[in-house]
Design an enzyme around this catalytic site. Structure first.
Site, PDB file in Angstrom:
ATOM      1  N   CYS A 232      38.098 -15.930  36.403  1.00 36.04           N
ATOM      2  CA  CYS A 232      39.510 -16.239  36.647  1.00 36.04           C
ATOM      3  C   CYS A 232      40.338 -14.964  36.527  1.00 36.04           C
ATOM      4  O   CYS A 232      41.544 -15.030  36.268  1.00 36.04           O
ATOM      5  CB  CYS A 232      40.011 -17.284  35.648  1.00 36.04           C
ATOM      6  N   GLU A 263      41.096 -12.770  49.734  1.00 37.54           N
ATOM      7  CA  GLU A 263      41.988 -13.930  49.618  1.00 37.54           C
ATOM      8  C   GLU A 263      43.085 -13.829  50.667  1.00 37.54           C
ATOM      9  O   GLU A 263      43.552 -12.728  50.970  1.00 37.54           O
ATOM     10  CB  GLU A 263      42.594 -13.985  48.214  1.00 37.54           C
ATOM     11  N   HIS A 281      43.114 -19.532  43.271  1.00 38.63           N
ATOM     12  CA  HIS A 281      43.888 -18.585  42.462  1.00 38.63           C
ATOM     13  C   HIS A 281      45.019 -19.299  41.706  1.00 38.63           C
ATOM     14  O   HIS A 281      46.196 -18.988  41.859  1.00 38.63           O
ATOM     15  CB  HIS A 281      44.463 -17.468  43.335  1.00 38.63           C
ATOM     16  N   LEU A 282      44.618 -20.236  40.864  1.00 43.36           N
ATOM     17  CA  LEU A 282      45.567 -21.069  40.122  1.00 43.36           C
ATOM     18  C   LEU A 282      45.770 -20.611  38.681  1.00 43.36           C
ATOM     19  O   LEU A 282      46.415 -21.305  37.903  1.00 43.36           O
ATOM     20  CB  LEU A 282      45.086 -22.531  40.107  1.00 43.36           C
ATOM     21  N   GLY A 283      45.215 -19.457  38.306  1.00 43.61           N
ATOM     22  CA  GLY A 283      45.249 -19.035  36.918  1.00 43.61           C
ATOM     23  C   GLY A 283      46.609 -19.086  36.265  1.00 43.61           C
ATOM     24  O   GLY A 283      46.748 -19.485  35.110  1.00 43.61           O
ATOM     25  N   ALA A 284      47.649 -18.695  36.993  1.00 44.37           N
ATOM     26  CA  ALA A 284      48.998 -18.656  36.418  1.00 44.37           C
ATOM     27  C   ALA A 284      49.851 -19.839  36.872  1.00 44.37           C
ATOM     28  O   ALA A 284      51.054 -19.865  36.628  1.00 44.37           O
ATOM     29  CB  ALA A 284      49.694 -17.356  36.803  1.00 44.37           C
TER      30      ALA A 284
END
Length: 530
Positions: A232, A263, A281-284
């Site tokens: 991640c 990406e 890309h959902l980390g934040a």
């Protein structure tokens, strides 16, 4: 006249209100950043620009931004801002480096659970009306060994969460001290040991030349059979094709990826494989994190536009305008001194000791010290800036000390940086000449006078004949032009060093050729932002 700020991406109403409460004229157009032509047309009207990731602040936009003084990025990544051109035009670029740490760490933990219990596939199967209870046999996290590659801000949070889950945690991080490892409740190990022992591996490092494909095909082969891998952090840390092959042959039992080498990821070797969990890309991407970074960037920009205070700037030290005129070259020198040691050190740092002599001792030592520490940290984490570096150093248990003394030598002032590790001490000193250019004046106690360039080559050797000829011939035969050549030695036939400022990066074959001569104890390329 009140400063004007354009918000060209989606920020919360609370962030917009912060600007208004501080008397700033704010223009909230959350979709404007997607319209490049419109942004170019209007950007010249504003003193500040607040963005997320949709707005691309290109060289053209900066050229048209005649009145822009500050760009604020709500988040840590600033790939969408041309920082060099912003710097040349005197525009400060700020980010919010600490706003989404918890959110990203939690996502990594969630992905680890998901791949351990095959939750996405089991959910899809059950939605399809199947009842495949025997198909989805998972594994417990309790008692398993988690290998954490990178134990900085986010990695450190992952460590503490994993300890709370009763996992055994081993961590690989060149900057992790024994004291910090003890505080986190983890065991500090080398990379090979981590690969051999870990049941789960999670990555939390930036993408640099040192970390690119850190999980290469070769390193994946060193992992324990049945390992599960979570990324991640950044795309490019793992050889995705090699991982796909290891998943297919059963060596790797599962993977969970939030980031990819390319990406947006429309195609990828990992897609469609069993027990591979992927997210875009959902980390934040949590409500709390998005709100936090929005509020932080509004506060930082408002402070700068109203009072001149600078926080979390990527291209300017936290000093007043008056100080900056005098300190600019010394801040650059401090960064170079730190960056030299950072590039030379690949083991945990216990302490950083900085001596300020003469004129340097009368300056804003907080800013100079931050520049030194940032220079050291940048070698392993290019996202570090002068504000975040001391915080990171403190979290890692690095002791920072400063000493002031009156002028003690031929220079009006100088700065000497000494780094202490478990194995050795390493020192370098520098000064600023009357032309405003920083110079290295001492390395390892050996006096020199070295101009600093973008590309440099550093060697150590016994003081014997032929060194200069070998260096010159090898560089010449590999098409590398030498701009400046500096030598120093401790004594005749004692230890000697050479520092070459060259016009282009030294190729690997030239380094190999120097090493094969047997004349050099150390051969190292260095890069500096000049």
């Amino acid at each position: 006249m009140a400063p004007r700020v354009l918000i060209s991406d989606k920020l919360s109403e609370a962030a917009v209100q912060i600007f208004r409460d501080r008397g700033i004229d704010v223009d909230f157009q959350p979709d404007l950043g997607k319209d490049k032509d419109k942004l170019l047309e209007v950007i010249g009207q504003y003193d500040g620009l607040a963005i997320r990731s949709a707005t691309k602040v290109t060289e053209k936009v900066i050229a048209a931004a005649d009145n822009l003084r500050v760009i604020g990025r709500a988040g840590i990544g600033v790939d969408n801002v041309d920082i060099p051109h912003a710097s040349k035009k005197g525009i400060i670029v700020m980010n919010t480096p600490f706003g989404n740490m918890i959110t990203t760490a939690e996502h990594a933990i969630a992905m680890m659970f998901a791949v351990a219990r095959q939750i996405p596939e089991a959910s899809a199967s059950t939605h399809a009306g199947k009842w495949e209870k025997s198909r989805f046999m998972g594994v417990e996290l309790t008692g398993k060994t988690l290998g954490v590659i990178g134990a900085g801000n986010i990695g450190g949070i992952v460590c503490t969460r994993a300890v709370g889950l009763r996992m055994k945690v081993v961590a690989y991080d060149p900057f992790l001290s024994e004291e910090r490892a003890t505080e986190l409740g983890v065991e500090k190990v080398g990379l090979d040991a981590l690969l051999a022992r870990a049941d789960f591996i999670t990555l939390h490092v930036p993408l640099t030349e040192q970390t690119k494909n850190i999980l290469s095909r070769e390193n994946l082969a060193k992992t324990k059979k049945g390992v599960r891998i979570i990324n991640c952090a950044r795309g490019g840390l793992v050889d995705e094709q090699a991982l796909a092959d290891a998943l297919k042959d059963g060596h790797v039992a599962g993977a969970a990826f939030d980031v990819f080498a390319e990406e947006p990821a429309k195609e990828n070797p990992l897609f469609g494989l069993p027990n591979v969990v992927v997210t875009p890309h959902l980390g934040a991407a949590t409500t709390e994190a998005q709100e936090n970074v929005a509020l932080q960037v509004a506060e930082q920009m408002a402070d700068y536009l109203i009072t001149g205070a600078v926080q979390n700037a990527l291209n300017m030290p936290s000093v007043t305008a008056e100080e900056a005129k005098i300190m600019g070259p010394w801040i650059k020198l401090s960064g170079h001194l730190g960056n030299f040691i950072g590039q030379m050190t690949d083991e945990p740092i216990k302490a950083i000791n900085i001596l300020y002599d003469g004129a340097a001792s009368q300056m804003n030592l907080s800013a100079l010290t931050s520049a030194v520490v940032a220079g050291i940290m940048k070698a392993g984490n290019p996202d570090v800036n002068m504000v975040s570096a001391p915080v990171i150093a403190k979290e890692r248990g690095i002791q920072i000390s400063t000493t002031k003394q009156d002028q003690s030598g031929a220079f009006e002032g100088y700065i000497k940086v000494t780094v202490v590790t478990e194995k050795r001490e390493r020192s370098i000193a520098g000064t600023v000449f009357s032309d405003g250019k920083p110079r290295f004046i001492q390395i390892k106690g050996i006096n020199i006078d070295a101009e600093i360039g973008q590309h440099m080559l550093y060697t150590t050797n016994e003081d014997v004949p032929g060194i200069i000829g070998t260096l010159g011939t090898t560089m010449g035969s590999n098409g590398v032009n030498i701009a400046n050549f500096t030598l120093g030695r401790s004594a005749a036939k004692g230890e000697a060093i050479a520092l070459l400022y060259v016009d282009e990066e030294v190729p690997a074959k030239a380094l190999d050729a120097l090493k094969q001569t047997g004349m050099f104890r150390q051969v190292k390329t260095l890069q500096f932002e000049v």
